[in-house]
Design an enzyme around this catalytic site. Sequence first.
Site, PDB file in Angstrom:
ATOM      1  N   GLY A   1       0.830  -1.214   0.000  1.00  0.00           N
ATOM      2  CA  GLY A   1       0.000   0.000   0.000  1.00  0.00           C
ATOM      3  C   GLY A   1       0.854   1.249   0.000  1.00  0.00           C
ATOM      4  O   GLY A   1       0.667   2.157   0.817  1.00  0.00           O
TER       5      GLY A   1
ATOM      6  N   SER B   1       1.113   3.510  -2.464  1.00  0.00           N
ATOM      7  CA  SER B   1       0.719   4.498  -3.484  1.00  0.00           C
ATOM      8  C   SER B   1       0.272   5.832  -2.900  1.00  0.00           C
ATOM      9  O   SER B   1       0.339   6.863  -3.572  1.00  0.00           O
ATOM     10  CB  SER B   1      -0.412   3.921  -4.343  1.00  0.00           C
ATOM     11  OG  SER B   1      -1.443   3.414  -3.516  1.00  0.00           O
ATOM     12  N   ARG B   2      -0.214   5.806  -1.650  1.00  0.00           N
ATOM     13  CA  ARG B   2      -0.813   7.023  -1.067  1.00  0.00           C
ATOM     14  C   ARG B   2      -0.485   7.086   0.421  1.00  0.00           C
ATOM     15  O   ARG B   2      -0.046   6.100   1.013  1.00  0.00           O
ATOM     16  CB  ARG B   2      -2.338   6.995  -1.229  1.00  0.00           C
ATOM     17  CG  ARG B   2      -2.810   7.062  -2.655  1.00  0.00           C
ATOM     18  CD  ARG B   2      -4.324   7.105  -2.747  1.00  0.00           C
ATOM     19  NE  ARG B   2      -4.947   5.828  -2.466  1.00  0.00           N
ATOM     20  CZ  ARG B   2      -5.799   5.590  -1.468  1.00  0.00           C
ATOM     21  NH1 ARG B   2      -6.139   6.565  -0.651  1.00  0.00           N
ATOM     22  NH2 ARG B   2      -6.332   4.398  -1.298  1.00  0.00           N
TER      23      ARG B   2
ATOM     24  N   ASN C   1       1.760  -2.193   5.457  1.00  0.00           N
ATOM     25  CA  ASN C   1       1.047  -0.928   5.675  1.00  0.00           C
ATOM     26  C   ASN C   1      -0.370  -0.928   5.115  1.00  0.00           C
ATOM     27  O   ASN C   1      -1.229  -0.208   5.620  1.00  0.00           O
ATOM     28  CB  ASN C   1       1.863   0.204   5.030  1.00  0.00           C
ATOM     29  CG  ASN C   1       1.054   1.472   4.879  1.00  0.00           C
ATOM     30  OD1 ASN C   1       0.864   2.225   5.835  1.00  0.00           O
ATOM     31  ND2 ASN C   1       0.548   1.719   3.669  1.00  0.00           N
TER      32      ASN C   1
ATOM     33  N   TYR D   1     -12.171  -2.820  12.714  1.00  0.00           N
ATOM     34  CA  TYR D   1     -10.829  -2.237  12.546  1.00  0.00           C
ATOM     35  C   TYR D   1      -9.979  -2.462  13.794  1.00  0.00           C
ATOM     36  O   TYR D   1      -8.810  -2.866  13.704  1.00  0.00           O
ATOM     37  CB  TYR D   1     -10.998  -0.744  12.258  1.00  0.00           C
ATOM     38  CG  TYR D   1      -9.736   0.013  11.928  1.00  0.00           C
ATOM     39  CD1 TYR D   1      -9.140  -0.083  10.673  1.00  0.00           C
ATOM     40  CD2 TYR D   1      -9.154   0.862  12.868  1.00  0.00           C
ATOM     41  CE1 TYR D   1      -7.990   0.634  10.366  1.00  0.00           C
ATOM     42  CE2 TYR D   1      -8.012   1.590  12.571  1.00  0.00           C
ATOM     43  CZ  TYR D   1      -7.432   1.471  11.315  1.00  0.00           C
ATOM     44  OH  TYR D   1      -6.297   2.193  11.016  1.00  0.00           O
TER      45      TYR D   1
ATOM     46  N   ALA E   1     -10.325  -4.779  16.044  1.00  0.00           N
ATOM     47  CA  ALA E   1      -9.994  -6.207  16.158  1.00  0.00           C
ATOM     48  C   ALA E   1      -8.824  -6.550  15.240  1.00  0.00           C
ATOM     49  O   ALA E   1      -7.906  -7.280  15.623  1.00  0.00           O
ATOM     50  CB  ALA E   1     -11.207  -7.055  15.803  1.00  0.00           C
TER      51      ALA E   1
ATOM     52  N   LYS F   1      -6.471  -4.550  14.174  1.00  0.00           N
ATOM     53  CA  LYS F   1      -5.227  -3.908  14.625  1.00  0.00           C
ATOM     54  C   LYS F   1      -4.717  -4.516  15.931  1.00  0.00           C
ATOM     55  O   LYS F   1      -3.505  -4.566  16.163  1.00  0.00           O
ATOM     56  CB  LYS F   1      -5.442  -2.399  14.761  1.00  0.00           C
ATOM     57  CG  LYS F   1      -5.749  -1.694  13.426  1.00  0.00           C
ATOM     58  CD  LYS F   1      -4.636  -1.845  12.403  1.00  0.00           C
ATOM     59  CE  LYS F   1      -4.841  -0.991  11.163  1.00  0.00           C
ATOM     60  NZ  LYS F   1      -3.748  -1.160  10.184  1.00  0.00           N
TER      61      LYS F   1
ATOM     62  N   ILE G   1      -3.741  10.469  11.835  1.00  0.00           N
ATOM     63  CA  ILE G   1      -2.789  10.994  10.855  1.00  0.00           C
ATOM     64  C   ILE G   1      -3.576  11.517   9.651  1.00  0.00           C
ATOM     65  O   ILE G   1      -4.491  10.842   9.159  1.00  0.00           O
ATOM     66  CB  ILE G   1      -1.820   9.875  10.372  1.00  0.00           C
ATOM     67  CG1 ILE G   1      -1.179   9.140  11.570  1.00  0.00           C
ATOM     68  CG2 ILE G   1      -0.762  10.444   9.430  1.00  0.00           C
ATOM     69  CD1 ILE G   1      -0.325   9.981  12.482  1.00  0.00           C
TER      70      ILE G   1
HETATM   71  P1  NAP Z   1      -4.912   5.517   2.780  1.00  0.00           P
HETATM   72  O1  NAP Z   1      -4.502   6.922   2.575  1.00  0.00           O
HETATM   73  O2  NAP Z   1      -6.341   5.131   2.571  1.00  0.00           O
HETATM   74  O3  NAP Z   1      -3.969   4.569   1.882  1.00  0.00           O
HETATM   75  C1  NAP Z   1      -4.156   3.183   1.921  1.00  0.00           C
HETATM   76  C2  NAP Z   1      -3.085   2.485   1.105  1.00  0.00           C
HETATM   77  O4  NAP Z   1      -3.288   1.073   1.227  1.00  0.00           O
HETATM   78  C3  NAP Z   1      -3.176   2.819  -0.362  1.00  0.00           C
HETATM   79  O5  NAP Z   1      -1.872   2.804  -0.896  1.00  0.00           O
HETATM   80  C4  NAP Z   1      -4.008   1.659  -0.923  1.00  0.00           C
HETATM   81  O6  NAP Z   1      -3.750   1.355  -2.290  1.00  0.00           O
HETATM   82  C5  NAP Z   1      -3.482   0.525  -0.063  1.00  0.00           C
HETATM   83  N1  NAP Z   1      -4.419  -0.593   0.005  1.00  0.00           N
HETATM   84  C6  NAP Z   1      -5.692  -0.595   0.486  1.00  0.00           C
HETATM   85  N2  NAP Z   1      -6.236  -1.807   0.343  1.00  0.00           N
HETATM   86  C7  NAP Z   1      -5.299  -2.581  -0.266  1.00  0.00           C
HETATM   87  C8  NAP Z   1      -5.254  -3.936  -0.678  1.00  0.00           C
HETATM   88  N3  NAP Z   1      -6.290  -4.760  -0.518  1.00  0.00           N
HETATM   89  N4  NAP Z   1      -4.120  -4.385  -1.266  1.00  0.00           N
HETATM   90  C9  NAP Z   1      -3.050  -3.575  -1.455  1.00  0.00           C
HETATM   91  N5  NAP Z   1      -3.024  -2.292  -1.067  1.00  0.00           N
HETATM   92  C10 NAP Z   1      -4.142  -1.797  -0.484  1.00  0.00           C
HETATM   93  O7  NAP Z   1      -4.583   5.035   4.282  1.00  0.00           O
HETATM   94  P2  NAP Z   1      -3.471   5.567   5.320  1.00  0.00           P
HETATM   95  O8  NAP Z   1      -4.133   6.527   6.223  1.00  0.00           O
HETATM   96  O9  NAP Z   1      -2.232   5.940   4.617  1.00  0.00           O
HETATM   97  O10 NAP Z   1      -3.250   4.231   6.167  1.00  0.00           O
HETATM   98  C11 NAP Z   1      -2.120   3.383   5.978  1.00  0.00           C
HETATM   99  C12 NAP Z   1      -2.056   2.409   7.156  1.00  0.00           C
HETATM  100  O11 NAP Z   1      -1.965   3.139   8.377  1.00  0.00           O
HETATM  101  C13 NAP Z   1      -3.281   1.503   7.283  1.00  0.00           C
HETATM  102  O12 NAP Z   1      -2.897   0.218   7.725  1.00  0.00           O
HETATM  103  C14 NAP Z   1      -4.089   2.198   8.360  1.00  0.00           C
HETATM  104  O13 NAP Z   1      -4.952   1.323   9.034  1.00  0.00           O
HETATM  105  C15 NAP Z   1      -2.979   2.708   9.258  1.00  0.00           C
HETATM  106  N6  NAP Z   1      -3.380   3.796  10.135  1.00  0.00           N
HETATM  107  C16 NAP Z   1      -3.785   5.004   9.627  1.00  0.00           C
HETATM  108  C17 NAP Z   1      -4.150   6.004  10.510  1.00  0.00           C
HETATM  109  C18 NAP Z   1      -4.576   7.357  10.045  1.00  0.00           C
HETATM  110  O14 NAP Z   1      -4.974   8.172  10.900  1.00  0.00           O
HETATM  111  N7  NAP Z   1      -4.511   7.678   8.768  1.00  0.00           N
HETATM  112  C19 NAP Z   1      -4.133   5.772  11.884  1.00  0.00           C
HETATM  113  C20 NAP Z   1      -3.740   4.547  12.356  1.00  0.00           C
HETATM  114  C21 NAP Z   1      -3.351   3.565  11.476  1.00  0.00           C
HETATM  115  P3  NAP Z   1      -4.632   2.066  -3.471  1.00  0.00           P
HETATM  116  O15 NAP Z   1      -4.092   3.465  -3.556  1.00  0.00           O
HETATM  117  O16 NAP Z   1      -4.326   1.280  -4.694  1.00  0.00           O
HETATM  118  O17 NAP Z   1      -6.041   2.034  -3.038  1.00  0.00           O
END
Ligand code: NAP
Length: 249
Positions: free
Chosen positions: A14, A16-17, A92, A157, A159, A161, A190
């Site tokens: 993951g 890409s973003r 990730n 979610y 569960a 994590k 974040i």
């Molecule tokens: P995000 O902006 O939604 O980005 C999610 C990333 O995961 C994207 O690159 C997406 O790819 C990829 N992804 C989603 N489903 C996938 C799959 N089935 N196979 C492969 N790649 C997949 O999320 P984020 O906020 O950066 O979160 C990243 C991680 O941090 C996650 O595990 C999330 O639970 C954790 N986290 C985030 C926060 C927060 O506040 N943002 C807090 C705690 C934990 P595509 O671009 O192709 O869709």
Amino acid sequence: MGLSLEGKTCLVTGGSRGIGKAIALSLAEFGADVAITYARSADAAEAVKAEIEAKGRKAKCMQADAVDFDGATKVIDEIVGDWGKLDILVNNAGITRDNLILRMNENDWDDVITTNLKSIFNYSKAVARPMMKNRSGSIINIGSVVGLNGNAGQSNYSASKAGIIGFTKSYAKELASRNIRANVIAPGYITTDMTEALGDKVLEGIKAATPLGRAGEAQEIADAVVFLASDMSSYITGEVIRVDGGMAM
Ligand code: NAP
């Protein structure tokens, strides 16, 4: 001793973003070659690959749904085949499907558990043999403070994590004798696409509940990942590091 990842190869699922992108670019900044996977965002993923290459590092960008068990093995095999080894795995990729328990349906539960938790099994298992052969490895799993404290509307979610923590500690115990370390980073709130949808009211509540009084940046998660990826953390395994502005303290 300075922090360098020169000569290391990494995979970020993951990438890409959001947080995964920041992690991939930071690993490259510190000298590593970096492969990323993505699910749907091909253009964004190709742009991250180009940014890594612009830093003078090797890069790979692979479409691979993290829930696909065989797909994980293919991704790891390609990296090890082309680059000779894989030193650092960052699990990730993750999603949310929030709802109160009375409204949560079976798909909401299954999608989140398979994407966030089974994916970690898929990639951590696939990487175990090559890392054992290399007698070295660092795995960093992205959890959440919600896995520590729970959160109304996020039972699926939290569960997933919380499951990551148990998995990581077991894996760390199994593979420590081969010099493979596994740790969890538990981010708080974040700013990314994932949290953008929550709206200003929720954000204000989160800021009020965060001692440092603000949302975190993806780069602040990437900084902790670089530390856990590097030899600066060579005696740390099975640990959960909160990067949450004190939210879950
Ligand atoms: P995000 O902006 O939604 O980005 C999610 C990333 O995961 C994207 O690159 C997406 O790819 C990829 N992804 C989603 N489903 C996938 C799959 N089935 N196979 C492969 N790649 C997949 O999320 P984020 O906020 O950066 O979160 C990243 C991680 O941090 C996650 O595990 C999330 O639970 C954790 N986290 C985030 C926060 C927060 O506040 N943002 C807090 C705690 C934990 P595509 O671009 O192709 O869709």
